[in-house]
Scaffold this motif. Structure first.
Motif, PDB file in Angstrom:
ATOM      1  N   GLU A 148       0.796  -1.121  -0.159  1.00  0.00           N
ATOM      2  CA  GLU A 148       0.059   0.148  -0.090  1.00  0.00           C
ATOM      3  C   GLU A 148       1.056   1.348  -0.006  1.00  0.00           C
ATOM      4  O   GLU A 148       1.791   1.273   0.706  1.00  0.00           O
ATOM      5  CB  GLU A 148      -1.007   0.045   1.288  1.00  0.00           C
ATOM      6  CG  GLU A 148      -1.900   1.242   1.232  1.00  0.00           C
ATOM      7  CD  GLU A 148      -3.044   0.819   1.688  1.00  0.00           C
ATOM      8  OE1 GLU A 148      -4.012   1.838   1.602  1.00  0.00           O
ATOM      9  OE2 GLU A 148      -3.425  -0.001   2.465  1.00  0.00           O
ATOM     10  N   ASP A 188       1.607  -0.734  -4.844  1.00  0.00           N
ATOM     11  CA  ASP A 188       0.829  -1.604  -5.634  1.00  0.00           C
ATOM     12  C   ASP A 188      -0.676  -0.976  -5.594  1.00  0.00           C
ATOM     13  O   ASP A 188      -1.295  -1.157  -6.545  1.00  0.00           O
ATOM     14  CB  ASP A 188       0.543  -3.084  -5.025  1.00  0.00           C
ATOM     15  CG  ASP A 188       2.032  -3.723  -5.095  1.00  0.00           C
ATOM     16  OD1 ASP A 188       2.628  -3.655  -6.009  1.00  0.00           O
ATOM     17  OD2 ASP A 188       2.259  -4.557  -4.267  1.00  0.00           O
ATOM     18  N   TYR A 189      -1.107  -0.202  -4.648  1.00  0.00           N
ATOM     19  CA  TYR A 189      -2.338   0.244  -4.710  1.00  0.00           C
ATOM     20  C   TYR A 189      -2.569   1.516  -3.448  1.00  0.00           C
ATOM     21  O   TYR A 189      -1.705   1.447  -2.485  1.00  0.00           O
ATOM     22  CB  TYR A 189      -3.328  -0.808  -4.459  1.00  0.00           C
ATOM     23  CG  TYR A 189      -3.268  -1.620  -2.814  1.00  0.00           C
ATOM     24  CD1 TYR A 189      -3.907  -1.046  -1.936  1.00  0.00           C
ATOM     25  CD2 TYR A 189      -2.572  -2.786  -2.958  1.00  0.00           C
ATOM     26  CE1 TYR A 189      -3.960  -1.702  -0.604  1.00  0.00           C
ATOM     27  CE2 TYR A 189      -2.318  -3.288  -1.522  1.00  0.00           C
ATOM     28  CZ  TYR A 189      -3.002  -2.813  -0.464  1.00  0.00           C
ATOM     29  OH  TYR A 189      -2.804  -3.529   0.756  1.00  0.00           O
ATOM     30  N   LEU A 190      -3.773   1.913  -3.460  1.00  0.00           N
ATOM     31  CA  LEU A 190      -4.024   2.806  -2.191  1.00  0.00           C
ATOM     32  C   LEU A 190      -5.414   2.404  -1.683  1.00  0.00           C
ATOM     33  O   LEU A 190      -6.328   2.749  -2.619  1.00  0.00           O
ATOM     34  CB  LEU A 190      -3.767   4.264  -2.576  1.00  0.00           C
ATOM     35  CG  LEU A 190      -4.271   5.326  -1.531  1.00  0.00           C
ATOM     36  CD1 LEU A 190      -3.234   5.336  -0.229  1.00  0.00           C
ATOM     37  CD2 LEU A 190      -4.253   6.708  -2.160  1.00  0.00           C
ATOM     38  N   THR A 191      -5.695   2.403  -0.458  1.00  0.00           N
ATOM     39  CA  THR A 191      -7.185   2.132  -0.192  1.00  0.00           C
ATOM     40  C   THR A 191      -8.053   3.482  -0.037  1.00  0.00           C
ATOM     41  O   THR A 191      -7.341   4.213   0.399  1.00  0.00           O
ATOM     42  CB  THR A 191      -7.138   1.354   1.087  1.00  0.00           C
ATOM     43  OG1 THR A 191      -6.588   0.257   1.163  1.00  0.00           O
ATOM     44  CG2 THR A 191      -8.535   1.202   1.511  1.00  0.00           C
ATOM     45  N   ASP A 192      -9.029   3.646  -0.679  1.00  0.00           N
ATOM     46  CA  ASP A 192      -9.676   5.058  -0.800  1.00  0.00           C
ATOM     47  C   ASP A 192     -10.295   5.128   0.543  1.00  0.00           C
ATOM     48  O   ASP A 192     -11.545   4.881   0.641  1.00  0.00           O
ATOM     49  CB  ASP A 192     -10.900   4.801  -1.953  1.00  0.00           C
ATOM     50  CG  ASP A 192     -11.345   6.187  -2.221  1.00  0.00           C
ATOM     51  OD1 ASP A 192     -10.635   7.168  -1.660  1.00  0.00           O
ATOM     52  OD2 ASP A 192     -12.209   6.167  -2.780  1.00  0.00           O
ATOM     53  N   ASP A 205     -13.557   0.561   0.820  1.00  0.00           N
ATOM     54  CA  ASP A 205     -12.215   0.028   1.018  1.00  0.00           C
ATOM     55  C   ASP A 205     -11.881  -0.237  -0.377  1.00  0.00           C
ATOM     56  O   ASP A 205     -10.983  -1.386  -0.694  1.00  0.00           O
ATOM     57  CB  ASP A 205     -12.176  -1.303   1.692  1.00  0.00           C
ATOM     58  CG  ASP A 205     -12.480  -0.977   3.166  1.00  0.00           C
ATOM     59  OD1 ASP A 205     -11.933  -0.018   3.645  1.00  0.00           O
ATOM     60  OD2 ASP A 205     -13.073  -1.718   4.124  1.00  0.00           O
ATOM     61  N   ARG A 206     -12.196   0.405  -1.499  1.00  0.00           N
ATOM     62  CA  ARG A 206     -11.808   0.264  -2.883  1.00  0.00           C
ATOM     63  C   ARG A 206     -10.381   0.427  -3.194  1.00  0.00           C
ATOM     64  O   ARG A 206      -9.861   1.362  -2.501  1.00  0.00           O
ATOM     65  CB  ARG A 206     -12.608   0.996  -3.880  1.00  0.00           C
ATOM     66  CG  ARG A 206     -12.350   0.934  -5.326  1.00  0.00           C
ATOM     67  CD  ARG A 206     -13.208   1.583  -5.958  1.00  0.00           C
ATOM     68  NE  ARG A 206     -13.661   3.113  -5.357  1.00  0.00           N
ATOM     69  CZ  ARG A 206     -12.910   4.078  -6.263  1.00  0.00           C
ATOM     70  NH1 ARG A 206     -12.331   3.811  -7.395  1.00  0.00           N
ATOM     71  NH2 ARG A 206     -13.134   5.503  -5.761  1.00  0.00           N
ATOM     72  N   LYS A 207      -9.704  -0.450  -3.919  1.00  0.00           N
ATOM     73  CA  LYS A 207      -8.171  -0.442  -3.937  1.00  0.00           C
ATOM     74  C   LYS A 207      -7.932   0.450  -5.291  1.00  0.00           C
ATOM     75  O   LYS A 207      -8.609   0.218  -6.323  1.00  0.00           O
ATOM     76  CB  LYS A 207      -7.617  -2.051  -4.341  1.00  0.00           C
ATOM     77  CG  LYS A 207      -8.057  -2.866  -3.413  1.00  0.00           C
ATOM     78  CD  LYS A 207      -7.314  -2.262  -1.882  1.00  0.00           C
ATOM     79  CE  LYS A 207      -7.549  -3.192  -0.787  1.00  0.00           C
ATOM     80  NZ  LYS A 207      -7.324  -2.863   0.458  1.00  0.00           N
ATOM     81  N   ARG A 257      -5.868   1.905  -8.414  1.00  0.00           N
ATOM     82  CA  ARG A 257      -4.801   1.823  -8.900  1.00  0.00           C
ATOM     83  C   ARG A 257      -4.365   3.227  -9.789  1.00  0.00           C
ATOM     84  O   ARG A 257      -5.279   3.902  -9.829  1.00  0.00           O
ATOM     85  CB  ARG A 257      -4.769   0.611 -10.083  1.00  0.00           C
ATOM     86  CG  ARG A 257      -5.438  -0.615  -9.136  1.00  0.00           C
ATOM     87  CD  ARG A 257      -4.439  -1.067  -8.447  1.00  0.00           C
ATOM     88  NE  ARG A 257      -5.259  -2.466  -7.720  1.00  0.00           N
ATOM     89  CZ  ARG A 257      -4.576  -3.257  -6.952  1.00  0.00           C
ATOM     90  NH1 ARG A 257      -3.342  -3.200  -6.704  1.00  0.00           N
ATOM     91  NH2 ARG A 257      -5.190  -4.272  -6.366  1.00  0.00           N
TER      92      ARG A 257
END
Length: 812
Positions: free
Chosen positions: A348, A403-407, A430-432, A434
């Motif tokens: 993250e 890799d991602y960031l949690t919204d 909790d959308r990932k 990209r």
């Protein structure tokens, strides 16, 4: 959510072959050659002026035209007003500054009208109005090719334009403007831009005329940020830019503006009867504007000039030495370190590069009728419809190898009270995120308005009178596309309440020609305008809450103008008075007194502008010309506005509406005294020289209402010195610049080749401040058990030193 707000010096290129309008003051880093339109010695016509009383009645902004290039490159809010008061219109359609260069390349002519003076434009600005139109006929030299070189904003540029008749009354003009390269003075600043456009016209003999215009500007521009005086002194560089850093040994700027904003407009004019003419115009400006900036999530700010990273806060010698030696790990963004921290975070992102995106749709329909009621009376009447729809959202540009960031709302992760209400989009928890995904916020602001007007213009040989009445209706609303968990349901999602306004404009102008050379005019104005949609919501990013008592901004004005036109001197002097009331402003910031993020609303702002502007154009001889201009005025806040502060997480009051000690403060960026002079020589065989000087005095930083409330100045300023620090408005040093230009034109039958060199800021003054603004933040200083407060340092930007522009252009 940001810890503060920053100034942006936008970069826009304007014509090399045409003079520039007031947009130059709006964007001081613009590269332009202002004298190309005056390369040839003008021919002075001898006429019998005793036959023409009306000629001198025509409005002309001699002061604005004279000072576009000669005043120094500092912030210049003319008459104490913002740039929205200087409007540019194409057949009744308001257009942005970014289209002006291509409009001129396409052959548009312009008429510039100062202040409140008589004008055929019913919805003109309070400071100046520039009207553009395409003249009949084909240019004598229909083709243009030019190249240019510069050391500011870009390295290389080129322009092309061509006009051709297509038959059956059609005429096509196409033009393009290209710029590329980096600034040689400010690291991280660069421009890659291409603007292309076409104009297609069809004329029917005295029956009608159709003009179709399409302009597509696309650009990628690296910008610079303001910073504190401490950072400038430590680095020893007045052009220090904290927005960039090294990544893999290469310079990378975090603040990059990317724009693609096409303009399409159509104008239809037709003679309906012998006395009535119709003009119908429609225009649409649409597209996207992206502005990147670094985001940090439950981590320290990556901005190197944050006050916590400066020696005055850390107090250690090692930090001071690192700044003095210009160690880029301290003075610039350390991109490699941000990537390393992301790699260690387990997938993250801790740091990422975000785009603040604005997708706009600005449409105007303008319908105007002109009726010659009799020989001396002209009636203009019509209607105008406007739709301004702007969708704003955040979009991921670069995860910096994460890799991602949690919204989720990263600012509430450690909050004991609201740490369970983290979802930015409750309907997609909790959308990932990209690369390329939207996140954090998504909303639209919509302003709709409809206005009708009637304008009567009466002219005799000596007298001119004009009366304008315009009334309308407008509505502003917000639509949230995310449902934020902090403000569930209609508090953030869907449409807000609709705020309705009744704009109006009542104007009178009366003038008398004492002789064909002497004219005096008095103009009066009373108007109300719809406020900017952004200033009507406490937190438009994710909250539908509006100002409790939203009002239309009122303007009252008077202007007395004297105009002299003679064989050797043209002179124009204007006395003006403007009073603007019921202004509003909203801001978001971190409140150091309450330790929470807050939403700030300032209402009841009142500004008074009193002053004089004068300009003279003196023809010393057939080859020498002198232009002089000066202004003096008082631009002050005349009321103590109300300041209301709400907690950003639950809308609870932090300050219920205290008065701010703004009364008597000067308007920032509005010099009380300006003066300029330009001397031009048009020699034989195509030689020419221009030398100009500009001066601006009694300049002040932009004041902040929050600092002057009892909550900050009263409670924080417990000593006389501390109170003065919160309420005193800093004066900026006077500014003076000297510029020069040399050109040579060569004629080859029907073609002309011109080579020109322009030198800006010949004195090389690197200590000249462009502008400054007060910070909203407060610094806490602990001494034993006591805590003292002082305002954070003012942020400045400086004018670049000596710079050059070389152009080679050919018309044929």
């Amino acid at each position: 959510m940001s810890n503060g707000h920053f100034s942006l010096l936008a970069i826009v290129m304007v014509g090399l072959s045409y003079p520039m309008t007031s947009a130059a003051q709006q964007h001081p880093d613009d590269a332009y050659y202002p004298y190309a339109g005056r390369e040839e010695r003008p021919v002075r016509l001898q006429t019998d002026t005793t036959l023409f009383y009306r000629a001198i009645q025509g409005p002309a902004d001699l002061y604005g035209i004279s000072t576009d290039f000669t005043l120094p490159g500092v912030a210049l809010a003319r008459r104490g007003c913002g740039y929205a008061s200087e409007r540019t219109q194409f057949s009744g359609i308001d257009i942005s500054y970014r289209y002006l260069g291509l409009m001129r390349l396409l052959g548009a002519e312009e008429q510039r009208i100062a202040g409140l003076q008589s004008s055929p434009a019913p919805f003109g600005g309070a400071v100046s109005t520039t009207q553009l139109h395409f003249p009949a006929g084909e240019p004598l030299q229909p083709y243009l090719v030019s190249v240019r070189f510069s050391d500011r904003n870009y390295r290389f540029g080129s322009r092309v334009a061509a006009t051709r008749r297509l038959g059956h009354g059609w005429q096509l003009t196409a033009a393009a403007d290209f710029r590329t390269g980096r600034d040689l003075h400010v690291e991280g600043v660069f421009t890659n831009a291409l603007t292309a456009g076409v104009c297609l016209t069809r004329r029917w003999d005295k029956q009608g005329e159709l003009s179709l215009v399409c302009i597509v500007p696309t650009s990628v521009r690296g910008t610079r940020l303001t910073t504190s005086e401490e950072a400038f002194q430590l680095t020893g560089d007045r052009l220090y830019n904290p927005a960039w850093g090294y990544q893999d040994g290469r310079v990378r700027n975090s603040r990059v503006r990317r724009e693609t904003l096409p303009l399409a407009a159509a104008v239809w004019e037709r003679q309906l009867t012998a006395s009535t003419r119709l003009s119908a115009s429609a225009g649409v400006e649409a597209g996207k504007s992206r502005y990147s900036m670094l985001g940090w999530y439950d981590a320290r700010t990556p901005m190197p000039d944050n006050y916590r990273y400066l020696p005055s806060y850390t107090g250690d010698r090692a930090t001071e030495q690192a700044w003095l030696t210009r160690d880029p790990r301290y003075t610039q963004i350390d991109w490699d370190e941000l990537i390393r921290e992301n790699r260690m975070a387990g997938g993250e992102a801790v740091y990422a590069l975000e785009d603040r995106v604005e997708r706009l749709w600005d449409a105007t329909l303008h319908l105007s009728f002109t009726t010659e009621a009799e020989r001396r009376l002209t009636l203009r009447y019509g209607a105008q419809l406007q739709l301004d729809d702007r969708r704003n959202y955040k979009q991921m540009r670069d995860l910096l190898e994460a890799d991602y960031l949690t919204d989720i709302d990263q600012f509430l992760v450690d909050d004991d009270t609201y740490g369970t209400l983290l979802q930015n989009d409750l309907r997609h928890p909790d959308r990932k995120i990209r690369r390329g995904d939207r996140f954090a916020y998504d909303y639209s602001l919509t302003t709709r308005s409809a206005e009708v007007y009637l304008q009567a213009d009466y002219r005799s040989d000596r007298f001119r009178g004009e009366v304008l009445l315009a009334v309308g209706s407008g509505a502003v609303s917000r639509r949230g596309h995310y449902e934020k968990e902090l403000f569930p349901g209609s508090q953030s999602f869907g449409r807000s309440r609709v705020m309705r306004f009744s704009p109006y404009r009542l104007k009178f102008s009366g003038g008398w020609s004492f002789t064909p050379r002497h004219y005096v005019e008095l103009s009066l104005l009373a108007a109300a305008e719809i406020p900017d949609a952004e200033d009507l919501f406490y937190q438009p990013l994710y909250n539908n809450r509006t100002l409790t008592d939203a009002k239309a901004g009122r303007t009252y004005g008077a202007e007395l103008t004297y105009r002299l036109t003679g064989p050797t001197v043209n002179l124009q002097t204007s006395l003006f008075a403007l009073l603007r009331l019921d202004g509003s402003q909203t801001l978001r910031y971190y409140d150091d007194m309450s330790y929470v993020y807050c939403d700030l609303a300032v209402t009841g702002i009142g500004i008074r502008s009193l002053g004089i502007e004068t300009a003279a154009e003196i023809r010393l001889s057939d080859r020498w010309r002198l232009t002089l201009a000066a202004s003096a005025g008082s631009y002050r806040y005349v009321r103590d506005p109300r300041v209301e502060v709400l907690s950003d997480v639950d809308n609870t009051p932090v300050d219920r509406g205290s008065a701010s000690r703004m009364g008597g403060c000067r308007v920032g960026g509005a010099p009380a005294v300006t003066a300029s002079a330009e001397l031009s020589w048009f020699g034989r065989r195509g030689w020419g020289i221009h030398a100009s000087a500009g001066y601006a005095a009694e300049r002040y930083v932009e004041p902040m209402a929050l600092r002057r409330t009892d909550r900050l100045a009263g409670q924080g300023g417990i000593t006389r010195e501390a109170f003065a620090a919160f309420t005193h408005q800093e004066r900026l040093p006077d500014a003076f610049t000297l510029d020069a230009s040399l050109f040579r034109s060569f004629w080859f039958e029907r073609s002309r080749l011109t080579v020109a060199l322009l030198l800006r800021n010949l004195l090389g003054d690197s200590d000249m401040v462009y502008n400054g603004y007060e910070s909203l933040r407060v610094r806490r200083i602990r001494s034993g058990d006591a805590t003292f407060y002082t305002p954070q340092a003012t942020r400045y930007s400086y004018v670049p030193p000596r710079s050059f522009y070389v152009t080679v252009s050919c018309r044929f």
